[in-house]
Design a protein around this motif. Structure first.
Motif, short mmCIF file in Angstrom:
data_model
loop_
_atom_site.label_atom_id
_atom_site.label_comp_id
_atom_site.label_asym_id
_atom_site.label_seq_id
_atom_site.Cartn_x
_atom_site.Cartn_y
_atom_site.Cartn_z
N ALA A 129 11.94 -22.49 -9.56
CA ALA A 129 11.71 -23.28 -10.77
C ALA A 129 11.06 -22.52 -11.92
N VAL A 130 10.56 -21.31 -11.70
CA VAL A 130 9.89 -20.61 -12.80
C VAL A 130 10.55 -19.26 -13.04
N GLU A 131 10.57 -18.87 -14.30
CA GLU A 131 11.10 -17.57 -14.71
C GLU A 131 10.02 -16.50 -14.64
N LEU A 133 5.33 -16.06 -14.08
CA LEU A 133 3.97 -16.56 -14.01
C LEU A 133 3.06 -15.52 -14.66
N ASN A 134 2.37 -15.93 -15.70
CA ASN A 134 1.48 -15.01 -16.44
C ASN A 134 2.22 -13.74 -16.87
N GLY A 135 3.49 -13.91 -17.19
CA GLY A 135 4.29 -12.78 -17.65
C GLY A 135 4.90 -11.95 -16.55
N VAL A 136 4.55 -12.20 -15.28
CA VAL A 136 5.13 -11.48 -14.15
C VAL A 136 6.46 -12.15 -13.81
N ARG A 137 7.56 -11.41 -13.84
CA ARG A 137 8.89 -12.00 -13.86
C ARG A 137 9.48 -12.24 -12.47
N ASN A 138 10.19 -13.36 -12.39
CA ASN A 138 10.93 -13.75 -11.20
C ASN A 138 12.35 -13.17 -11.26
N ARG A 139 13.08 -13.29 -10.17
CA ARG A 139 14.51 -12.97 -10.15
C ARG A 139 15.19 -13.79 -11.25
N SER A 140 16.13 -13.18 -11.98
CA SER A 140 16.70 -13.84 -13.14
C SER A 140 18.20 -13.66 -13.21
N THR A 141 18.85 -14.67 -13.79
CA THR A 141 20.30 -14.59 -14.06
C THR A 141 20.55 -14.80 -15.55
N ALA A 142 19.61 -14.45 -16.39
CA ALA A 142 19.72 -14.68 -17.83
C ALA A 142 20.86 -13.87 -18.44
N ALA A 143 21.53 -14.49 -19.43
CA ALA A 143 22.59 -13.84 -20.20
C ALA A 143 23.75 -13.35 -19.33
#
Length: 338
Positions: A129-131, A133-143
């Motif tokens: 549910a989060v991209e 936390l405090n700028g520390v990035r999760n796995r992403s499928t952006a763009a």
């Protein structure tokens, strides 16, 4: 004898089971479609009106003849019964502002942490549910591109699950005259085992949180905030489903023709073991939790895969949390099932 009460037990559970199964299938199908860069479509069951009628009748007729009559005496009986079941099911396609808000508006971080309070595992829920936390990035499928999570994020949410199980953090909502209701995270120290205290300290280090503060205000932001804030870059439903679709087995045929997004690979070229798993194959699975057919293949979640089953249920619950759009008149499709 009344017909109505006798239909409640069967109808109530049959309809609820059918609606639940179709909801699971629709959710999984839209997750699969996103991996193929296809548009998700949602159709809700707006109402079910079931009408019954039972007509019965008995007809008795006969003839009494005289002694001289050739045909003699005659007695005839006719029993007739007519039973009618005529349900009308109304479907509502999700369109307009409701569609935009429900799919594209980020989920309120407060609602995500309320789900943690209700017992959802921190690593599973936050991983979905989060991209960041405090700028520390999760796995992403952006763009349309897939990127693996920062190691610090994975370590932090894993530790948060252990801290969560120990009851070392809680949450409350405080009223602020200027900002309105504000969610606050409290990290406990008293009565907590030493190993859990150490894990809390490690979480603070990984997420760049102050070492001594015990109270943090939840803020929606993609970057780190003030020392007394825990910034959460929460995802929209579209992002959550796209992230879920990255754990799907895509048939080699569809990877070769570039009709689906490829899997995430590590710098060394290896594909990491999936946290969740959506299987695929040409044959329909015999005992799947939920299965759908798309582009000539079956996609399913295994009945014994409790983690992925919980994740799908969480996605379905997220839809109710994300439904922030105004209730507007929508087109209806009514199909009499006769």
């Amino acid at each position: 004898m009344s017909l109505g009460p006798t239909t409640i037990v069967g109808d109530r559970f049959d309809y609820s089971a059918a609606i639940a199964d179709s909801w699971k299938q629709q959710t999984l199908l839209n997750i699969v479609k996103l991996r193929y860069v296809d548009l998700p479509v949602f159709v809700d069951v707006a109402s079910v009106v079931s009408g019954y009628s039972l007509q019965t009748g008995v007809t008795l007729n006969g003839t009494v003849s005289t002694d001289r009559a050739v045909q003699g005496n005659f007695l005839g009986t006719v029993v007739q019964g007519v039973y009618t079941d005529r349900p009308t099911i109304t479907y509502t396609p999700t369109t307009g502002q409701s569609f935009v808000h429900g799919l594209m508006e980020p989920i309120d971080p407060k609602n995500i942490f309320f789900m943690l309070q209700s017992g959802y595992a921190a690593d599973l829920l936050l991983g979905m549910a989060v991209e960041s936390l405090n700028g520390v990035r999760n796995r992403s499928t952006a763009a349309g591109l897939m990127r693996e999570a920062d190691p610090a994020f994975v370590q932090a949410i894993t530790l948060m699950r252990e801290v969560q199980a120990a009851g070392a953090f809680t949450m409350r909502v405080e009223e602020d005259k200027a900002k309105g209701p504000t969610a606050v995270i409290l990290l406990r120290r008293d009565g907590i085992p030493a190993d859990i205290v150490d894990k809390l300290a490690e979480i603070r280090r990984l997420l760049k949180m102050p070492a001594t503060a015990q109270k943090f205000t939840l803020i929606y932001s993609p970057v780190r905030g003030a020392n007394d804030e825990l910034t959460v870059n929460s995802r929209s439903m579209l992002q959550i489903m796209a992230a879920f679709s990255s754990y799907m087995d895509v048939p080699d045929e569809h990877l070769r023709d570039h009709s689906a997004l490829p899997a995430i690979a590590q710098p060394n070229g290896e594909i990491p073991d999936p946290m969740l798993h959506i299987y695929s194959g040409q044959k329909k699975p015999a005992d799947a939790y939920v299965s759908v057919r798309y582009r000539g293949y079956w996609f399913w979640i295994d009945q014994g895969d409790l983690r992925t089953k919980r994740a799908l249920n969480a996605v379905m619950l997220f839809f109710t949390l994300a439904n922030t759009g105004s209730k507007e008149p929508l087109p209806l499709i009514t199909i009499p099932a006769q």
